[in-house]
Design a protein around this motif. Structure first.
Motif, PDB file in Angstrom:
ATOM      1  N   ALA A 287       0.828  -1.207   0.000  1.00 59.84           N
ATOM      2  CA  ALA A 287       0.000   0.000   0.000  1.00 59.84           C
ATOM      3  C   ALA A 287       0.861   1.256   0.000  1.00 59.84           C
ATOM      4  N   SER A 288       1.949   1.227   0.791  1.00 61.02           N
ATOM      5  CA  SER A 288       2.850   2.375   0.837  1.00 61.02           C
ATOM      6  C   SER A 288       3.565   2.567  -0.498  1.00 61.02           C
ATOM      7  N   ALA A 289       4.000   1.478  -1.098  1.00 57.31           N
ATOM      8  CA  ALA A 289       4.661   1.567  -2.405  1.00 57.31           C
ATOM      9  C   ALA A 289       3.725   2.157  -3.444  1.00 57.31           C
ATOM     10  N   SER A 290       2.466   1.734  -3.432  1.00 56.76           N
ATOM     11  CA  SER A 290       1.481   2.250  -4.371  1.00 56.76           C
ATOM     12  C   SER A 290       1.253   3.744  -4.159  1.00 56.76           C
ATOM     13  N   GLN A 291       1.217   4.164  -2.882  1.00 58.83           N
ATOM     14  CA  GLN A 291       1.001   5.572  -2.585  1.00 58.83           C
ATOM     15  C   GLN A 291       2.180   6.427  -3.043  1.00 58.83           C
ATOM     16  N   HIS A 292       3.400   5.952  -2.802  1.00 61.05           N
ATOM     17  CA  HIS A 292       4.587   6.682  -3.252  1.00 61.05           C
ATOM     18  C   HIS A 292       4.600   6.797  -4.779  1.00 61.05           C
ATOM     19  N   ALA A 293       4.299   5.718  -5.461  1.00 59.13           N
ATOM     20  CA  ALA A 293       4.274   5.741  -6.931  1.00 59.13           C
ATOM     21  C   ALA A 293       3.215   6.706  -7.433  1.00 59.13           C
ATOM     22  N   SER A 294       2.079   6.764  -6.740  1.00 59.52           N
ATOM     23  CA  SER A 294       1.004   7.670  -7.145  1.00 59.52           C
ATOM     24  C   SER A 294       1.440   9.128  -7.037  1.00 59.52           C
ATOM     25  N   VAL A 295       2.126   9.483  -5.950  1.00 66.49           N
ATOM     26  CA  VAL A 295       2.608  10.856  -5.778  1.00 66.49           C
ATOM     27  C   VAL A 295       3.611  11.214  -6.870  1.00 66.49           C
ATOM     28  N   LEU A 296       4.522  10.303  -7.152  1.00 71.24           N
ATOM     29  CA  LEU A 296       5.522  10.547  -8.192  1.00 71.24           C
ATOM     30  C   LEU A 296       4.875  10.650  -9.565  1.00 71.24           C
ATOM     31  N   ARG A 297       3.836   9.860  -9.780  1.00 71.61           N
ATOM     32  CA  ARG A 297       3.122   9.932 -11.055  1.00 71.61           C
ATOM     33  C   ARG A 297       2.424  11.285 -11.210  1.00 71.61           C
ATOM     34  N   GLU A 298       1.777  11.768 -10.134  1.00 72.57           N
ATOM     35  CA  GLU A 298       1.112  13.068 -10.179  1.00 72.57           C
ATOM     36  C   GLU A 298       2.105  14.200 -10.403  1.00 72.57           C
ATOM     37  N   ALA A 299       3.328  14.009  -9.970  1.00 79.51           N
ATOM     38  CA  ALA A 299       4.367  15.023 -10.156  1.00 79.51           C
ATOM     39  C   ALA A 299       4.992  14.971 -11.542  1.00 79.51           C
ATOM     40  N   GLY A 300       4.597  14.010 -12.351  1.00 81.30           N
ATOM     41  CA  GLY A 300       5.127  13.903 -13.709  1.00 81.30           C
ATOM     42  C   GLY A 300       6.434  13.169 -13.816  1.00 81.30           C
ATOM     43  N   LEU A 301       6.810  12.416 -12.762  1.00 76.77           N
ATOM     44  CA  LEU A 301       8.099  11.724 -12.762  1.00 76.77           C
ATOM     45  C   LEU A 301       7.993  10.249 -13.100  1.00 76.77           C
ATOM     46  N   VAL A 302       6.812   9.682 -12.971  1.00 76.73           N
ATOM     47  CA  VAL A 302       6.621   8.247 -13.146  1.00 76.73           C
ATOM     48  C   VAL A 302       5.426   7.992 -14.069  1.00 76.73           C
ATOM     49  N   LEU A 303       5.560   6.963 -14.870  1.00 77.98           N
ATOM     50  CA  LEU A 303       4.484   6.503 -15.736  1.00 77.98           C
ATOM     51  C   LEU A 303       4.090   5.103 -15.298  1.00 77.98           C
ATOM     52  N   THR A 304       2.789   4.843 -15.189  1.00 76.74           N
ATOM     53  CA  THR A 304       2.288   3.537 -14.769  1.00 76.74           C
ATOM     54  C   THR A 304       1.404   2.953 -15.852  1.00 76.74           C
ATOM     55  N   LEU A 305       1.636   1.706 -16.206  1.00 73.34           N
ATOM     56  CA  LEU A 305       0.808   1.027 -17.196  1.00 73.34           C
ATOM     57  C   LEU A 305       0.605  -0.420 -16.769  1.00 73.34           C
ATOM     58  N   ALA A 310      -0.539  -7.282 -13.435  1.00 67.74           N
ATOM     59  CA  ALA A 310       0.143  -6.334 -12.559  1.00 67.74           C
ATOM     60  C   ALA A 310       0.233  -4.978 -13.241  1.00 67.74           C
ATOM     61  N   VAL A 311       0.734  -3.987 -12.497  1.00 65.92           N
ATOM     62  CA  VAL A 311       1.017  -2.683 -13.084  1.00 65.92           C
ATOM     63  C   VAL A 311       2.521  -2.477 -13.060  1.00 65.92           C
ATOM     64  N   LEU A 312       3.041  -1.844 -14.094  1.00 62.80           N
ATOM     65  CA  LEU A 312       4.479  -1.626 -14.234  1.00 62.80           C
ATOM     66  C   LEU A 312       4.760  -0.137 -14.152  1.00 62.80           C
ATOM     67  N   HIS A 313       5.685   0.239 -13.308  1.00 63.61           N
ATOM     68  CA  HIS A 313       6.080   1.634 -13.141  1.00 63.61           C
ATOM     69  C   HIS A 313       7.403   1.881 -13.862  1.00 63.61           C
ATOM     70  N   THR A 314       7.465   2.958 -14.625  1.00 60.92           N
ATOM     71  CA  THR A 314       8.701   3.374 -15.297  1.00 60.92           C
ATOM     72  C   THR A 314       8.848   4.881 -15.143  1.00 60.92           C
ATOM     73  N   LEU A 315      10.041   5.394 -15.438  1.00 60.85           N
ATOM     74  CA  LEU A 315      10.285   6.824 -15.328  1.00 60.85           C
ATOM     75  C   LEU A 315       9.845   7.564 -16.577  1.00 60.85           C
ATOM     76  N   THR A 316       9.373   8.781 -16.407  1.00 61.36           N
ATOM     77  CA  THR A 316       9.177   9.697 -17.526  1.00 61.36           C
ATOM     78  C   THR A 316      10.525  10.353 -17.829  1.00 61.36           C
ATOM     79  N   PRO A 317      10.638  11.079 -18.955  1.00 61.93           N
ATOM     80  CA  PRO A 317      11.901  11.786 -19.219  1.00 61.93           C
ATOM     81  C   PRO A 317      12.299  12.733 -18.087  1.00 61.93           C
ATOM     82  N   LEU A 318      11.322  13.394 -17.443  1.00 59.34           N
ATOM     83  CA  LEU A 318      11.653  14.280 -16.331  1.00 59.34           C
ATOM     84  C   LEU A 318      12.193  13.489 -15.142  1.00 59.34           C
TER      85      LEU A 318
END
Length: 363
Positions: A287-305, A310-318
């Motif tokens: 749950a904590s990992a999901s929350q951290h990924a969500s914050v980073l995604r909202e900041a434009g740093l992470v992409l989730t697909l 499962a869901v896979l997290h990767t970095l955006t160019p930023l």
């Protein structure tokens, strides 16, 4: 239906394109500009692009019709290097290719006078075409390039993961639902019935932001085989000309990024991982990992697909630039306006040895 026939050697030569192709995305986006497919995803992009477009791009409609064939020569492999190298390659298109491709196009519909010059190898007509494409790319693609590239790189990460987990079989089986791997044949929904024999040449898999409905491939079977397929779109996929939030306007968002745990999360995601893997590697709950990924995604740093179940997290160019020490060190991509968004784009590397596909339908 399209049937792509593999040999054992072809399976060993399957590749995944590293990045979007500037002209490939330009041509496919021109289809999206005129149709209603994915209306909710592309609505804002259509409105913004139409506002920026000038009337000089209208001749593209004769060269890139809504349905059916459009010329193979429009997408040289140098498009992987950026728009200007692609235009230089386009300018050097041999006369025999211009004549062949324009003959195929002319066989389906009437064409305006300037296109006759293309069919005759007139360099003035080719120069006019390049000018039109440059104007269109500047309006429709360049402002959105970091967003487009982030989606392509996220898809590449998912396909690469499948390749590592199960080899070429798993990679081909992981493609979107309109593509089906039935060894030794890869079947795809397609507007015409067609067989493509790879004969040891392998296959380049090219994910595309603006490709919709069905994959595409070359009309000319002698060109290096390529299959272009749509990336998965979600509610967050809508292209934005300002994909990176201005932290000065939202200090709370920047504050969320501060902390040892979140820094560790960002570095772990840099390798590409699922939520459960992220939790295990960082030492936090799922749950904590999901929350951290969500914050980073909202900041434009992470992409989730989504990747299978499962869901896979990767970095955006930023996000990648932040890990490297700041976006300012990253050169602008050719054809991209200077500024914070452009600075997050990496310089394109060596072009793919294979050319990318061209037509959306009827190939």
């Amino acid at each position: 239906m399209l049937r792509i026939h593999f040999t054992g050697l072809d399976l060993a030569r399957v590749r995944i394109a590293a990045r979007p192709d500037a002209l490939w995305e330009s041509v496919l986006s021109f289809h999206r500009l005129r149709d209603k497919q994915g209306a909710s995803i592309f609505r804002q992009w259509r409105g913004e692009t139409r506002t920026r477009l000038s009337g000089e791009t209208r001749p593209l409609a004769s060269l890139v019709p809504c349905r059916g064939y459009f010329p193979d020569f429009l997408t040289p492999p140098e498009g992987a290097l950026g728009v200007e190298p692609a235009f230089e390659a386009l300018r050097e298109t041999p006369d025999h290719r211009l004549q062949r491709d324009m003959r195929l196009l002319g066989g389906e519909r009437p064409r305006p006078g300037w296109m006759h010059g293309l069919a005759e190898g007139d360099k003035g007509a080719l120069g006019r075409l390049i000018g039109i494409l440059r104007s269109y790319h500047k309006a429709a693609i360049a402002p959105y390039w970091p967003h487009i590239r982030a989606r392509i790189e996220g898809d590449r990460a998912a396909r690469g993961r499948a390749l590592l987990d199960g080899g070429a079989d798993e990679l081909l089986a992981s493609l979107p639902r309109m593509v089906r791997w039935r060894p030794p044949v890869l079947e795809a929904d397609y507007p015409v019935d067609r067989d493509l024999y790879l004969s040891g040449r392998g296959l380049l898999l090219q994910p595309s932001f603006f490709c919709r409905r069905t994959p595409v491939t070359y009309h000319d079977r002698d060109l290096t085989p390529v299959l272009v397929y749509p990336v998965e779109h979600t509610a967050e996929s809508a292209p934005s000309a300002a994909p990176v939030r201005a932290y000065a306007d939202d200090p709370c968002s920047l504050g969320k990024l501060v902390g040892h745990t979140r820094s560790a999360v960002l570095q772990t995601i840099g390798q590409g991982c699922t939520t459960s893997e992220l939790a295990r590697r960082v030492g936090v709950s799922a749950a904590s990992a999901s929350q951290h990924a969500s914050v980073l995604r909202e900041a434009g740093l992470v992409l989730t697909l989504r990747h299978g179940n499962a869901v896979l997290h990767t970095l955006t160019p930023l996000g990648a630039a932040l890990l490297r020490g700041g976006a300012a060190a990253v050169p602008d991509l050719p054809g991209l306006p200077a500024g914070p968004v452009a600075q997050t784009a990496q310089t394109a590397q060596t072009a793919q040895t294979a050319q990318t596909a061209t037509s959306g339908t009827g190939r």
